[in-house]
Design an enzyme around this catalytic site. Sequence first.
Site, mmCIF file in Angstrom:
data_model
loop_
_atom_site.group_PDB
_atom_site.id
_atom_site.type_symbol
_atom_site.label_atom_id
_atom_site.label_comp_id
_atom_site.label_asym_id
_atom_site.label_seq_id
_atom_site.Cartn_x
_atom_site.Cartn_y
_atom_site.Cartn_z
ATOM 1 N N ASN A 10 0.859 -1.183 0.000
ATOM 2 C CA ASN A 10 0.000 0.000 0.000
ATOM 3 C C ASN A 10 0.896 1.233 0.000
ATOM 4 O OD1 ASN A 10 -1.914 1.986 0.393
ATOM 5 N ND2 ASN A 10 -2.401 1.389 2.495
ATOM 6 N N LYS A 12 0.023 4.271 -0.231
ATOM 7 C CA LYS A 12 -0.646 5.406 0.407
ATOM 8 C C LYS A 12 -0.472 6.680 -0.458
ATOM 9 C CE LYS A 12 -0.203 3.090 4.819
ATOM 10 N NZ LYS A 12 -0.049 3.195 6.288
ATOM 11 N N HIS A 95 -9.259 0.457 5.106
ATOM 12 C CA HIS A 95 -7.999 0.733 5.791
ATOM 13 C C HIS A 95 -8.267 1.657 6.964
ATOM 14 C CE1 HIS A 95 -3.944 2.170 6.625
ATOM 15 N NE2 HIS A 95 -3.511 1.094 5.989
ATOM 16 N N GLU A 97 -6.854 4.145 8.146
ATOM 17 C CA GLU A 97 -6.725 5.584 7.901
ATOM 18 C C GLU A 97 -7.997 6.141 7.281
ATOM 19 O OE1 GLU A 97 -1.930 5.014 7.371
ATOM 20 O OE2 GLU A 97 -3.160 5.355 5.588
ATOM 21 N N GLU A 166 -4.701 -5.256 10.757
ATOM 22 C CA GLU A 166 -3.725 -4.191 10.982
ATOM 23 C C GLU A 166 -4.021 -3.487 12.305
ATOM 24 O OE1 GLU A 166 -2.027 -2.601 6.929
ATOM 25 O OE2 GLU A 166 -3.959 -1.689 7.363
ATOM 26 N N GLY A 172 2.777 2.495 10.802
ATOM 27 C CA GLY A 172 3.634 3.652 10.611
ATOM 28 C C GLY A 172 4.307 4.162 11.868
ATOM 29 N N SER A 212 3.825 -1.861 10.289
ATOM 30 C CA SER A 212 5.282 -1.712 10.377
ATOM 31 C C SER A 212 6.015 -3.011 10.022
ATOM 32 C CB SER A 212 5.696 -1.213 11.770
ATOM 33 O OG SER A 212 5.159 0.077 12.011
#
Length: 249
Positions: A10, A12, A95, A97, A166, A172, A212
């Site tokens: 991904n 992003k 996701h 985010e 996730e 991140g 990560s």
Amino acid sequence: MARKFFVGGNFKMNGTKESIKAIIKNLNEAQLDPNVEVVIAPSHLYLPIAVDAVTASTVSVAAQNVYAKPNGAHTGEVSVSQLKDLGLKWTITGHSERRAGGESDEDVANKTKAAIDGGLSVIWCCGESLEEREAGNTVAVVEKQLAALAAKVTGDDWKKIVIAYEPIWAIGTGKVATTEQAQEVHAAIRKWLKANVSDAVADETRILYGGSVSAKNSKELAKQADIDGFLVGGASLKPEFVDIINSNQ
């Protein structure tokens, strides 16, 4: 049955025309494990470039998001049919985010169903926040997300879904769930699928770990019984992405 190892990248909101081409050139020229399915997800802007650039037989291109409506007055959105028109076979949905930006479990489920009905396969994401983890609610949160999905998808739909677990606190941040923590949640997801969908779906659905992931931790994570691959963020922009793809060897 054996589940084929799967690694998603991904990208992003990162990349330029040149950097996307360079990443794909590296993948095209690398010795990738032929037993691993690889899917990369650049920004919508660069999807046509990516589709044209990929020559590696095991690599496909995904969108990072899709809209549930087929067309119409939805400024800024992208439809399933438009992604199909570009030659895409995959999209990511849910996701964290995007969930953090306001997408509900039901929104994610609706997008996933629309994508499948339109002929795309889906990397469907789930996961808990740090607060939820510390409160001991990890499995309950993920099961609630799964229940919303299962309310919309049925039968053969599940064959088009790859689940990506996730933990939000590990995305991140450089923090990674321990192999035991990751395996525990993956096993709980498979147990939920077995109890609430079917034995076949539980056995056949690939469950990825994301958060990560790097070349340093991927080999150990790949050894876990219920971890069938990875959804990689920042490391998918780097040469080490090849090492992550090959971590199941």
